[in-house]
Design a protein around this motif. Sequence first.
Motif, short mmCIF file in Angstrom:
data_model
loop_
_atom_site.label_atom_id
_atom_site.label_comp_id
_atom_site.label_asym_id
_atom_site.label_seq_id
_atom_site.Cartn_x
_atom_site.Cartn_y
_atom_site.Cartn_z
N THR A 149 0.83 -1.20 0.00
CA THR A 149 0.00 0.00 0.00
C THR A 149 0.86 1.25 0.00
O THR A 149 1.80 1.38 0.78
N SER B 213 -3.71 4.55 -0.35
CA SER B 213 -4.45 5.10 0.78
C SER B 213 -4.29 6.61 0.76
O SER B 213 -3.16 7.11 0.76
N THR C 42 0.86 5.34 0.52
CA THR C 42 0.09 6.35 1.24
C THR C 42 0.34 7.71 0.62
O THR C 42 1.50 8.12 0.44
#
Length: 120
Positions: A2, A42, A4
């Motif tokens: 992921t 994210s 960010t």
Amino acid sequence: MTVTLTLCETCGYDAAEPEAERPGERFVREVQRQLCASDALSVQRTRCLMVCQRHCAGVLRAPGKITYVLGGFSPEPEAAAALLDYAREYQRSETGQVPFRSWPAGIKGKFIARIPVLEN
């Protein structure tokens, strides 16, 4: 992995219109609107990144990758699309470095800082 993307929602404060919606808020909202469900990305908000001279700013980071601070975007759909396109290239990169030839036109000139991977 992921990635960010932390965006400043308070960027673009105008003392003449302190109650007006800030460009940073509009930019965050546009990025979130364009985010695809399939993105391993994210998006987080923060109150200030202290890059006021280059408002509509964000930090792009992932574990084990170079971190980038970017700013100077306009709160427009094209700018949000360029940032998200770059974030997707960043996500595919092993180190976080994206070859210049893969940069969207709207990302060029937006880099404020490149932070090396922090060693544990």
